[in-house]
Write a protein that holds these residues in place. Structure first.
Motif, PDB file in Angstrom:
ATOM      1  N   GLN A 429       0.825  -1.211   0.000  1.00 26.60           N
ATOM      2  CA  GLN A 429       0.000   0.000   0.000  1.00 26.60           C
ATOM      3  C   GLN A 429       0.857   1.258   0.000  1.00 26.60           C
ATOM      4  N   THR A 430       1.782   1.357   1.017  1.00 29.75           N
ATOM      5  CA  THR A 430       2.597   2.574   1.094  1.00 29.75           C
ATOM      6  C   THR A 430       3.556   2.676  -0.087  1.00 29.75           C
ATOM      7  N   GLY A 431       3.889   1.555  -0.718  1.00 25.20           N
ATOM      8  CA  GLY A 431       4.733   1.579  -1.911  1.00 25.20           C
ATOM      9  C   GLY A 431       3.997   2.143  -3.111  1.00 25.20           C
ATOM     10  N   ARG A 432       2.699   2.332  -2.951  1.00 23.83           N
ATOM     11  CA  ARG A 432       1.897   2.905  -4.032  1.00 23.83           C
ATOM     12  C   ARG A 432       1.325   4.253  -3.609  1.00 23.83           C
ATOM     13  N   ALA A 433       2.128   5.046  -2.924  1.00 25.73           N
ATOM     14  CA  ALA A 433       1.718   6.388  -2.542  1.00 25.73           C
ATOM     15  C   ALA A 433       2.879   7.316  -2.875  1.00 25.73           C
ATOM     16  N   GLU A 434       2.626   8.300  -3.719  1.00 24.94           N
ATOM     17  CA  GLU A 434       3.708   9.150  -4.250  1.00 24.94           C
ATOM     18  C   GLU A 434       4.496   9.852  -3.151  1.00 24.94           C
ATOM     19  N   GLY A 435       3.772  10.400  -2.170  1.00 29.27           N
ATOM     20  CA  GLY A 435       4.443  11.145  -1.109  1.00 29.27           C
ATOM     21  C   GLY A 435       5.380  10.260  -0.319  1.00 29.27           C
ATOM     22  N   ILE A 436       4.945   9.036  -0.074  1.00 28.09           N
ATOM     23  CA  ILE A 436       5.755   8.094   0.695  1.00 28.09           C
ATOM     24  C   ILE A 436       6.993   7.705  -0.112  1.00 28.09           C
ATOM     25  N   ASP A 437       6.814   7.554  -1.415  1.00 27.41           N
ATOM     26  CA  ASP A 437       7.934   7.204  -2.278  1.00 27.41           C
ATOM     27  C   ASP A 437       8.998   8.304  -2.217  1.00 27.41           C
ATOM     28  N   TYR A 438       8.535   9.529  -2.088  1.00 28.86           N
ATOM     29  CA  TYR A 438       9.458  10.660  -1.970  1.00 28.86           C
ATOM     30  C   TYR A 438      10.216  10.605  -0.642  1.00 28.86           C
ATOM     31  N   LEU A 439       9.481  10.281   0.440  1.00 31.14           N
ATOM     32  CA  LEU A 439      10.090  10.271   1.765  1.00 31.14           C
ATOM     33  C   LEU A 439      11.035   9.085   1.960  1.00 31.14           C
ATOM     34  N   LEU A 440      10.673   7.960   1.400  1.00 26.50           N
ATOM     35  CA  LEU A 440      11.424   6.724   1.651  1.00 26.50           C
ATOM     36  C   LEU A 440      11.514   5.931   0.356  1.00 26.50           C
ATOM     37  N   PRO A 441      12.429   6.349  -0.535  1.00 23.65           N
ATOM     38  CA  PRO A 441      12.433   5.730  -1.864  1.00 23.65           C
ATOM     39  C   PRO A 441      13.036   4.335  -1.903  1.00 23.65           C
ATOM     40  N   ARG A 442      13.872   3.978  -0.913  1.00 25.38           N
ATOM     41  CA  ARG A 442      14.542   2.690  -1.009  1.00 25.38           C
ATOM     42  C   ARG A 442      14.937   2.203   0.381  1.00 25.38           C
ATOM     43  N   GLU A 443      15.231   0.931   0.450  1.00 28.69           N
ATOM     44  CA  GLU A 443      15.675   0.337   1.704  1.00 28.69           C
ATOM     45  C   GLU A 443      17.181   0.531   1.848  1.00 28.69           C
ATOM     46  N   THR A 444      17.624   0.642   3.116  1.00 28.15           N
ATOM     47  CA  THR A 444      19.057   0.693   3.373  1.00 28.15           C
ATOM     48  C   THR A 444      19.372  -0.243   4.532  1.00 28.15           C
ATOM     49  N   LEU A 445      20.649  -0.582   4.633  1.00 29.84           N
ATOM     50  CA  LEU A 445      21.140  -1.371   5.766  1.00 29.84           C
ATOM     51  C   LEU A 445      21.823  -0.401   6.714  1.00 29.84           C
ATOM     52  N   GLU A 446      21.302  -0.325   7.938  1.00 27.69           N
ATOM     53  CA  GLU A 446      21.865   0.615   8.906  1.00 27.69           C
ATOM     54  C   GLU A 446      23.068  -0.032   9.588  1.00 27.69           C
ATOM     55  N   VAL A 447      24.244   0.613   9.429  1.00 27.04           N
ATOM     56  CA  VAL A 447      25.499   0.082   9.957  1.00 27.04           C
ATOM     57  C   VAL A 447      26.203   1.199  10.736  1.00 27.04           C
ATOM     58  N   HIS A 448      26.764   0.868  11.882  1.00 27.57           N
ATOM     59  CA  HIS A 448      27.505   1.859  12.656  1.00 27.57           C
ATOM     60  C   HIS A 448      28.684   2.379  11.811  1.00 27.57           C
ATOM     61  N   PRO A 449      28.927   3.697  11.842  1.00 28.36           N
ATOM     62  CA  PRO A 449      29.993   4.264  10.996  1.00 28.36           C
ATOM     63  C   PRO A 449      31.349   3.563  11.189  1.00 28.36           C
ATOM     64  N   ALA A 450      31.674   3.178  12.418  1.00 26.52           N
ATOM     65  CA  ALA A 450      32.962   2.507  12.642  1.00 26.52           C
ATOM     66  C   ALA A 450      32.982   1.123  11.993  1.00 26.52           C
ATOM     67  N   ASP A 451      31.844   0.463  11.976  1.00 22.76           N
ATOM     68  CA  ASP A 451      31.763  -0.834  11.290  1.00 22.76           C
ATOM     69  C   ASP A 451      31.833  -0.674   9.772  1.00 22.76           C
ATOM     70  N   VAL A 452      31.251   0.414   9.266  1.00 19.87           N
ATOM     71  CA  VAL A 452      31.347   0.701   7.822  1.00 19.87           C
ATOM     72  C   VAL A 452      32.824   0.711   7.424  1.00 19.87           C
ATOM     73  N   ASP A 453      33.626   1.403   8.243  1.00 18.75           N
ATOM     74  CA  ASP A 453      35.076   1.458   7.961  1.00 18.75           C
ATOM     75  C   ASP A 453      35.738   0.106   8.195  1.00 18.75           C
ATOM     76  N   ALA A 454      35.422  -0.505   9.336  1.00 17.61           N
ATOM     77  CA  ALA A 454      36.105  -1.751   9.711  1.00 17.61           C
ATOM     78  C   ALA A 454      35.811  -2.876   8.719  1.00 17.61           C
ATOM     79  N   TRP A 455      34.639  -2.872   8.135  1.00 16.47           N
ATOM     80  CA  TRP A 455      34.275  -3.967   7.239  1.00 16.47           C
ATOM     81  C   TRP A 455      34.533  -3.628   5.766  1.00 16.47           C
ATOM     82  N   GLY A 456      35.147  -2.454   5.519  1.00 19.16           N
ATOM     83  CA  GLY A 456      35.474  -2.074   4.150  1.00 19.16           C
ATOM     84  C   GLY A 456      34.260  -1.706   3.317  1.00 19.16           C
ATOM     85  N   LEU A 457      33.213  -1.216   3.975  1.00 18.17           N
ATOM     86  CA  LEU A 457      32.013  -0.802   3.254  1.00 18.17           C
ATOM     87  C   LEU A 457      32.109   0.687   2.931  1.00 18.17           C
ATOM     88  N   ALA A 458      31.166   1.169   2.149  1.00 19.39           N
ATOM     89  CA  ALA A 458      31.105   2.607   1.874  1.00 19.39           C
ATOM     90  C   ALA A 458      29.688   3.076   2.161  1.00 19.39           C
TER      91      ALA A 458
END
Lengths: 534, 145
Positions: A429-458
């Motif tokens: 349902q929310t994937g078919r609402a324009e305003g919501i698509d604007y607010l939250l266009p895609r999924e992300t994986l939340e990673v602690h900034p230090a882990d982003v560095d430690a695991w070689g992510l960007a």
């Protein structure tokens, strides 16, 4: 919830555990914010530094799946420091002596080794809650979606019973229900162990009552849960009728689930969209949706409220109640000659001890919270005021268990899953609402900034997330909401089907999946690899 | 001076209902014109929300009129694809499949999954369909996931 929503403004100490209320129940959270503004103390236990944690006076960042240990140690401190409400315990509970014996060894120092929360903070939390005049507990799926979900809830009940924080304004044990009518679904008997109104199917008196009402012999044996039924698809289970659930995306271990549904001889799905689940069906029946049907929802505080038709459903779509009625008639099942949802609701009420005091016309006002045991009864905004339904409150002896899967060399990171403010569940349902698509266009994986560095992510780069069951690719978001070593992802987006990964274990009593804990491996995807994948 | 609000609301019908997302149960007025939802207003007298509403309840209603909505019954034909058909045929194929499963594999081979999103009337009928139709308790809803 034991207490009404309006009570959320009344506690002097609030303990929130495993509830991301500002995102998942935003309007209820506004009441907690009011309570805090008026001087209430807020304790939040959650692995993630969620918005509620930012607001808290005391934040307990526990490791995913370690709730039982935290709650055992809180019980230990409440007992050790003489904070038990002796009068309440003597009048309304049983088993305190066994509990006191049981919790003697579960010190805050012991719990620190499991939860990662400093022992001093566990002591402070226990003292705050134990000394409260009006202490209220709020929890959501962060407590229940574990192999020890029942243990967690019973551990919370122990704290409530030790301190007498129940049956009064601004107290209670309050699960926040996730879906608009998930409470109503259980109330209505859409569960394998109870008829409508939580009347056990194993009770011969109920068997006789419903054998008479439904015109055929009822089994005394409770049915399998959905989890078990999906396991048995293609074997004992051959045909399935699914109403408005995107089972494939919402449930754990997606590959297993897809295989299960594909192995059915006959799958019929009623829905408003051709969901991923409906795409597997042999027959798809177009249903009228929200704002297109008359009926009732029951909310998290047990309030029964009328929903009304405001627009016509599109094309030939029809209300679910009509579809089921027609299907039953085609099959020659008697008792389905309803002409309106009013007739259905009145039968539901008359068969349910907790709705017995209302009918379609009385429910119009929205003022009733069940149980409403007889006509003229005002309803029950607050449970357990004068006593517990089953007599005395029983203390339960709970031990700590590790999650079904724990981190290892191959899968060294904890994944926990959940919802986000702007999206709802599998996003049909929310994937078919324009305003919501604007607010939250895609999924992300939340990673602690230090882990982003430690695991070689960007930050903003792509990562592959793998568990014992499969892998998905997802964009990395560096954020201190995630603690070191734990990552978060929602299950709202079908292009990041995180439930391919989950499904490590189930609570042995409720068979609720351990969706909140899944050991994973996180690897950076370099651009060449992305090219190959595309 | 004329109050501008009646002009803004000209031709708009308000229908009192309840938000269809989470379990808080916020009362809302669904504002419609020409059989389309044009807005949602939180109900100031809603017992659960007292005038509050979140971003989903307030704005995420486009799905109701979305072109992806199912508008006709579909059945899977021999080509393996879903094809539009009449209600009568779709219901007959649905009914026949359940009766065949029950006849060939026993009544316990049929299972129903009710919804935590539909009104209680649909949930009640789903469980009654299983119990009155097959005598089993092969019914559950989405509360375990």
């Amino acid at each position: 919830m034991s207490n009404p929503l309006k009570d959320m403004e009344k506690p002097d100490v609030i303990f929130c555990i495993g509830t991301n209320m500002t995102e998942c129940h935003p309007v209820a959270a506004t009441r907690l914010k009011k309570a805090v503004a008026n001087g209430a103390t807020l304790i939040v236990a959650d692995p993630r530094r969620i918005r509620l944690a930012e607001m808290a006076h005391l934040y307990l960042p526990l490791r995913v799946g370690s709730d039982t240990a935290l709650l055992l140690a809180m019980a230990h401190v409440i007992a050790r420091d003489g904070l038990i409400d002796q009068e309440f315990v003597a009048a309304r509970t049983e088993g305190i002596d066994r509990l006191l014996e049981h919790i003697r060894d579960f010190t805050p120092e012991w719990a620190e080794t499991i939860t990662g929360v400093p022992a001093a903070d566990i002591e402070t939390a226990a003292r705050l809650y134990g000394r409260a005049d009006r202490g209220a507990i709020y929890y959501t799926l962060g407590v229940t979606e574990h192999i020890c979900g029942v243990d967690n809830v019973q551990s919370l009940c122990n704290l409530v019973l030790m301190t007498g924080n129940i049956g009064r304004e601004g107290t209670g044990i309050n699960p926040m229900r996730g879906q608009n009518n998930v409470q109503g679904a259980g109330d209505s008997g859409a569960i394998p162990n109870n008829y409508v109104g939580f009347q056990s199917v194993s009770d011969p008196a109920n068997q006789a009552k419903f054998t008479a009402l439904y015109g055929r012999e009822m089994s005394l044996e409770k049915g399998p849960t959905k989890v078990t039924a999906l396991d048995r698809c293609g074997e004992q289970i051959r045909a399935m009728l699914i109403d408005g659930e995107n089972t494939l995306v919402s449930d754990p271990d997606r590959i297993h689930g897809e295989h299960a549904l594909r192995s059915l001889d006959h799958l019929v799905v009623m829905d408003i969209f051709l969901s991923e689940t409906a795409e597997l069906a042999h027959v798809v029946l177009p249903a009228a949706g929200w704002a297109e049907v008359d009926g009732h929802y029951t909310n998290t505080e047990r309030r029964i409220q009328r929903v009304r038709k405001a627009v016509e459903p599109p094309g030939e779509a029809m209300p679910d109640w009509w579809i089921i009625t027609q299907l039953a008639q085609k099959m020659g099942i008697p008792g389905f000659d309803y002409e309106s949802p009013k007739a259905v609701f009145n039968e539901l009420c008359s068969a349910s001890p907790i709705y017995a005091g209302i009918d379609w016309d009385l429910a119009e006002s929205g003022q009733y919270q069940w149980p409403i045991p007889y006509k003229g009864h005002p309803g029950t905004p607050r449970l357990h005021e004068d006593g517990f339904i089953n007599g005395r409150g029983k203390f339960m002896l709970i031990g700590y268990r590790d999650p079904a899967e724990v981190v290892s060399a191959d899968f060294p990171v904890w994944l926990t899953t959940g919802r986000r403010l702007e999206s709802y569940h599998t996003n049909t349902q929310t994937g078919r609402a324009e305003g919501i698509d604007y607010l939250l266009p895609r999924e992300t994986l939340e990673v602690h900034p230090a882990d982003v560095d430690a695991w070689g992510l960007a930050n903003g780069g792509l990562a592959r997330l793998s568990s014992r069951r499969g892998s998905v690719e997802v964009v990395v978001e560096a954020t201190e909401r995630s603690p070191r070593g734990t990552v978060f992802c929602s299950f709202a987006f079908n292009d990041v089907p995180v439930n391919i990964l989950t499904g490590s274990g189930y609570d042995p009593i409720t068979q609720t999946a351990e969706l909140k804990v899944c050991p994973v491996r996180v690897e950076a995807l370099i651009e060449e690899e992305i090219g190959l994948v595309a | 001076m004329q109050n501008p609000i009646p002009l803004m609301e000209a031709g708009i019908t308000k229908t009192r209902s309840v938000c269809g997302y989470c379990g808080v149960g916020c009362a809302v007025d669904v504002m419609t014109r020409d059989n389309r939802i044009v807005g949602i207003q939180p109900a100031m007298d809603g017992p659960a929300n007292e005038g509050a509403l979140c971003v989903k309840g307030q704005f995420a209603y486009d799905f109701v009129h979305h072109p992806d909505r199912l508008t006709r019954p579909l059945v899977r034909r021999d080509d393996g694809k879903l094809h539009p058909t009449t209600w009568d045929e779709a219901l007959q194929i649905a009914a026949d499949g359940f009766l065949r499963a029950a006849a060939e594999h026993g009544e316990a081979s049929v299972y129903g999954i009710a919804s935590g999103r539909t009104p209680s009337e649909a949930d009640y009928l789903m469980q009654k369909w299983v119990r009155a139709g097959f005598g089993t308790h092969n019914i559950d809803n989405c509360s375990r996931a």
